[in-house]
Design a protein around this motif. Structure first.
Motif, PDB file in Angstrom:
ATOM      1  N   ILE A  28      35.664  29.696  34.688  1.00  0.00           N
ATOM      2  CA  ILE A  28      37.106  29.494  34.468  1.00  0.00           C
ATOM      3  C   ILE A  28      37.902  30.675  35.052  1.00  0.00           C
ATOM      4  N   GLY A  29      37.438  31.888  34.789  1.00  0.00           N
ATOM      5  CA  GLY A  29      38.106  33.067  35.350  1.00  0.00           C
ATOM      6  C   GLY A  29      38.013  33.109  36.867  1.00  0.00           C
ATOM      7  N   VAL A  30      36.847  32.656  37.391  1.00  0.00           N
ATOM      8  CA  VAL A  30      36.692  32.636  38.844  1.00  0.00           C
ATOM      9  C   VAL A  30      37.679  31.661  39.474  1.00  0.00           C
ATOM     10  N   LEU A  31      37.842  30.495  38.855  1.00  0.00           N
ATOM     11  CA  LEU A  31      38.792  29.515  39.385  1.00  0.00           C
ATOM     12  C   LEU A  31      40.233  30.030  39.315  1.00  0.00           C
ATOM     13  N   ILE A  32      40.566  30.689  38.211  1.00  0.00           N
ATOM     14  CA  ILE A  32      41.917  31.259  38.112  1.00  0.00           C
ATOM     15  C   ILE A  32      42.129  32.318  39.198  1.00  0.00           C
ATOM     16  N   GLY A  33      41.087  33.108  39.432  1.00  0.00           N
ATOM     17  CA  GLY A  33      41.204  34.117  40.480  1.00  0.00           C
ATOM     18  C   GLY A  33      41.380  33.503  41.863  1.00  0.00           C
ATOM     19  N   LEU A  34      40.642  32.411  42.122  1.00  0.00           N
ATOM     20  CA  LEU A  34      40.754  31.766  43.438  1.00  0.00           C
ATOM     21  C   LEU A  34      42.094  31.077  43.625  1.00  0.00           C
ATOM     22  N   VAL A  35      42.621  30.476  42.569  1.00  0.00           N
ATOM     23  CA  VAL A  35      43.860  29.705  42.688  1.00  0.00           C
ATOM     24  C   VAL A  35      45.101  30.593  42.585  1.00  0.00           C
ATOM     25  N   ALA A  36      45.052  31.646  41.772  1.00  0.00           N
ATOM     26  CA  ALA A  36      46.262  32.434  41.496  1.00  0.00           C
ATOM     27  C   ALA A  36      46.165  33.869  42.032  1.00  0.00           C
ATOM     28  N   PHE A  37      45.159  34.629  41.579  1.00  0.00           N
ATOM     29  CA  PHE A  37      45.109  36.047  41.929  1.00  0.00           C
ATOM     30  C   PHE A  37      44.815  36.265  43.413  1.00  0.00           C
ATOM     31  N   GLY A  38      43.905  35.484  43.979  1.00  0.00           N
ATOM     32  CA  GLY A  38      43.563  35.654  45.393  1.00  0.00           C
ATOM     33  C   GLY A  38      44.761  35.463  46.318  1.00  0.00           C
ATOM     34  N   PRO A  39      45.490  34.353  46.214  1.00  0.00           N
ATOM     35  CA  PRO A  39      46.690  34.197  47.056  1.00  0.00           C
ATOM     36  C   PRO A  39      47.749  35.268  46.798  1.00  0.00           C
ATOM     37  N   ALA A  40      47.934  35.650  45.523  1.00  0.00           N
ATOM     38  CA  ALA A  40      48.936  36.670  45.217  1.00  0.00           C
ATOM     39  C   ALA A  40      48.564  38.009  45.846  1.00  0.00           C
ATOM     40  N   ALA A  41      47.287  38.398  45.739  1.00  0.00           N
ATOM     41  CA  ALA A  41      46.845  39.656  46.340  1.00  0.00           C
ATOM     42  C   ALA A  41      46.968  39.617  47.860  1.00  0.00           C
ATOM     43  N   THR A  42      46.628  38.483  48.439  1.00  0.00           N
ATOM     44  CA  THR A  42      46.771  38.346  49.899  1.00  0.00           C
ATOM     45  C   THR A  42      48.229  38.467  50.328  1.00  0.00           C
ATOM     46  N   GLY A  43      49.120  37.822  49.570  1.00  0.00           N
ATOM     47  CA  GLY A  43      50.547  37.927  49.884  1.00  0.00           C
ATOM     48  C   GLY A  43      51.056  39.346  49.777  1.00  0.00           C
ATOM     49  N   LEU A  44      50.564  40.100  48.784  1.00  0.00           N
ATOM     50  CA  LEU A  44      50.997  41.487  48.635  1.00  0.00           C
ATOM     51  C   LEU A  44      50.511  42.350  49.802  1.00  0.00           C
ATOM     52  N   ILE A  45      49.286  42.128  50.237  1.00  0.00           N
ATOM     53  CA  ILE A  45      48.759  42.893  51.386  1.00  0.00           C
ATOM     54  C   ILE A  45      49.570  42.598  52.645  1.00  0.00           C
ATOM     55  N   VAL A  46      49.836  41.327  52.880  1.00  0.00           N
ATOM     56  CA  VAL A  46      50.622  40.958  54.071  1.00  0.00           C
ATOM     57  C   VAL A  46      52.029  41.517  53.975  1.00  0.00           C
ATOM     58  N   ARG A  47      52.610  41.485  52.773  1.00  0.00           N
ATOM     59  CA  ARG A  47      53.973  42.017  52.607  1.00  0.00           C
ATOM     60  C   ARG A  47      54.015  43.510  52.866  1.00  0.00           C
ATOM     61  N   ASN A  48      53.009  44.240  52.374  1.00  0.00           N
ATOM     62  CA  ASN A  48      52.969  45.683  52.615  1.00  0.00           C
ATOM     63  C   ASN A  48      52.855  45.992  54.106  1.00  0.00           C
ATOM     64  N   HIS A  49      52.020  45.231  54.809  1.00  0.00           N
ATOM     65  CA  HIS A  49      51.916  45.438  56.263  1.00  0.00           C
ATOM     66  C   HIS A  49      53.233  45.100  56.960  1.00  0.00           C
ATOM     67  N   ARG A  50      53.882  44.041  56.515  1.00  0.00           N
ATOM     68  CA  ARG A  50      55.157  43.665  57.128  1.00  0.00           C
ATOM     69  C   ARG A  50      56.218  44.733  56.880  1.00  0.00           C
ATOM     70  N   ASP A  51      56.280  45.246  55.640  1.00  0.00           N
ATOM     71  CA  ASP A  51      57.267  46.285  55.333  1.00  0.00           C
ATOM     72  C   ASP A  51      56.979  47.559  56.116  1.00  0.00           C
ATOM     73  N   ALA A  52      55.688  47.885  56.251  1.00  0.00           N
ATOM     74  CA  ALA A  52      55.344  49.076  57.032  1.00  0.00           C
ATOM     75  C   ALA A  52      55.744  48.908  58.498  1.00  0.00           C
ATOM     76  N   ALA A  53      55.519  47.721  59.051  1.00  0.00           N
ATOM     77  CA  ALA A  53      55.914  47.471  60.437  1.00  0.00           C
ATOM     78  C   ALA A  53      57.430  47.528  60.597  1.00  0.00           C
ATOM     79  N   GLU A  54      58.165  46.991  59.623  1.00  0.00           N
ATOM     80  CA  GLU A  54      59.622  47.034  59.689  1.00  0.00           C
ATOM     81  C   GLU A  54      60.131  48.468  59.587  1.00  0.00           C
ATOM     82  N   ALA A  55      59.498  49.262  58.706  1.00  0.00           N
ATOM     83  CA  ALA A  55      59.901  50.663  58.587  1.00  0.00           C
ATOM     84  C   ALA A  55      59.624  51.424  59.884  1.00  0.00           C
ATOM     85  N   ALA A  56      58.470  51.127  60.502  1.00  0.00           N
ATOM     86  CA  ALA A  56      58.161  51.775  61.780  1.00  0.00           C
ATOM     87  C   ALA A  56      59.162  51.368  62.857  1.00  0.00           C
ATOM     88  N   ARG A  57      59.562  50.103  62.843  1.00  0.00           N
ATOM     89  CA  ARG A  57      60.553  49.650  63.825  1.00  0.00           C
ATOM     90  C   ARG A  57      61.898  50.337  63.611  1.00  0.00           C
TER      91      ARG A  57
END
Length: 397
Positions: free
Chosen positions: A140-169
């Motif tokens: 049950i915890g694994v499914l919650i992690g795959l459906v909720a935590f995994g996408p959220a963590a991925t979105g945060l990583i991509v957002r941090n890279h995007r913000d870093a690129a924007e700051a560099a620009r």
């Protein structure tokens, strides 16, 4: 005044249509995630699967224009899907909503959602296992992690890279802007420097040429005219030589011709002799030791311009040039008889005093010019004090 809802992006429309068509395809072939015989399937049958699918597809239209609203509506739709036989596409679209809420939502939500979903994943792992004591409860915890935590963590990583690129620009744009400002300031400063050099080098010779050519044209004496023409020729040759030196500096990118075109205080004697040849009664009183090159250049140009102004404007009398080396700098004083002349002997640009004041200011010195009373009458006095410090010497070396 009514506020129009934000229009969905074209890509979001494509995602919503793709998810809806994919879910309908699975629903049409009868493919579900759970059989209807499981006890927690509260709404068995095929038709209950359509409601959460349609709601989730509608939420996809808001994945970027209103990501938090889409996630808040999509979460009950996911819960509704869990009490039916389930549609795999509905779950996949929910993971995209979770990812989009972190990536496109406000910064506070972007950091809060991964923490909440992480805690839910841990709780979904520990609590069911503690209650049921079955290894399968850990899924049950694994499914919650795959459906909720995994996408959220991925979105945060991509957002941090995007913000870093924007700051560099932004930093690159600011650096480019500062570089352009520095370039414009450097060009302006160089143009001002060249304007001062041109004025100081050429004005003295041209003023003498104008004065003596007027004398040669107004006098009938052949000897006087020949003397005036000789002075005109000498000043023409000297002015041409100065111009050639300046042009050589401009054309020579290496700058190794700079010393040959930079006058020093050792040349004050020749400068005074030239002023005497032009008709000025000049007295030179100079005591100084070796000084930094910018100080000597500024002092030489100030004396040169003062003599040029005296040649054009001064009344008959003695022009006194005095230089004194003080503890903290070089004191320059040039006086000439003032008054008694309605018009200048030669036209001027009016930039002489400005150039002298700029030369003193560039060295953090002081400059004063104006009439003053003296024992021999009113004098026009030019005084400049140019500081000489260890910092100045260090910059030159």
């Amino acid at each position: 005044m009514a506020v129009r809802p934000p229009r969905p992006r074209r890509f979001d429309v494509h995602v919503a249509l793709g998810g809806l068509l994919g879910g309908l395809l699975l629903w049409g072939v009868g493919l579900a995630t759970r059989p209807h015989t499981e006890p927690y399937v509260l709404l068995p049958g095929r038709w209950p699967l359509l409601l959460p699918l349609v709601v989730m597809a509608a939420c996809e239209l808001l994945r970027r224009s209103a990501p938090r609203t889409a996630l808040l509506i999509g979460t009950p739709a996911l819960v509704l899907d869990l009490v039916t036989q389930g549609n795999l596409v509905t779950i996949l679209m929910y993971t995209d909503l979770m990812y989009a809420a972190v990536l496109y939502g406000p910064p506070a939500s972007a950091h809060r959602i991964p923490r909440i979903t992480g805690l839910l994943s841990v709780a979904g792992t520990v609590v069911p296992f503690a209650v049921w004591r079955e290894p399968e409860a850990l899924l049950i915890g694994v499914l919650i992690g795959l459906v909720a935590f995994g996408p959220a963590a991925t979105g945060l990583i991509v957002r941090n890279h995007r913000d870093a690129a924007e700051a560099a620009r932004l930093r690159a744009e600011q650096t480019a802007l500062l570089s352009e400002v520095d370039r414009v300031q450097a060009v302006t400063a160089e143009r001002s420097r060249m304007a001062r050099e041109l004025h100081d080098m050429v004005a003295n010779h041209l003023s003498a040429i104008a004065i003596h050519s007027t004398a040669a044209l107004s006098l009938e004496d052949e000897r006087t005219s020949r003397e005036a023409l000789a002075v005109i020729r000498e000043n023409s040759v000297q002015g041409l030589s100065e111009m050639r030196r300046l042009i050589g500096i401009l054309r020579d990118g290496a700058g190794d011709r700079e010393p040959a075109a930079t006058p020093t205080l050792d040349g004050l004697g020749a400068l005074v002799e030239g002023a005497r040849a032009n008709g000025l009664d000049v007295v030179l009183d100079a005591t100084h030791d070796s000084l930094p090159a910018p100080v000597e250049l500024a002092a030489y140009r100030i004396v040169q311009e003062s003599l040029t102004n005296a040649l054009k404007h001064a009344a008959p009398g003695t022009v006194a040039v005095r230089l004194r080396r003080l503890d903290d700098g070089l004191d320059i004083r040039v006086t000439s008889p003032y008054g008694g002349r309605d018009t200048p002997r030669a036209p001027g640009s009016g930039a002489g005093l400005i150039g002298m004041r700029e030369r003193a200011a560039l060295l953090d010195g002081t400059f004063e010019a104006g009439p003053e009373s003296g024992p021999d009458g009113t004098l026009w006095a030019v005084r400049a004090c140019l500081p000489v410090t260890d910092t100045t010497r260090g910059e030159l070396e």
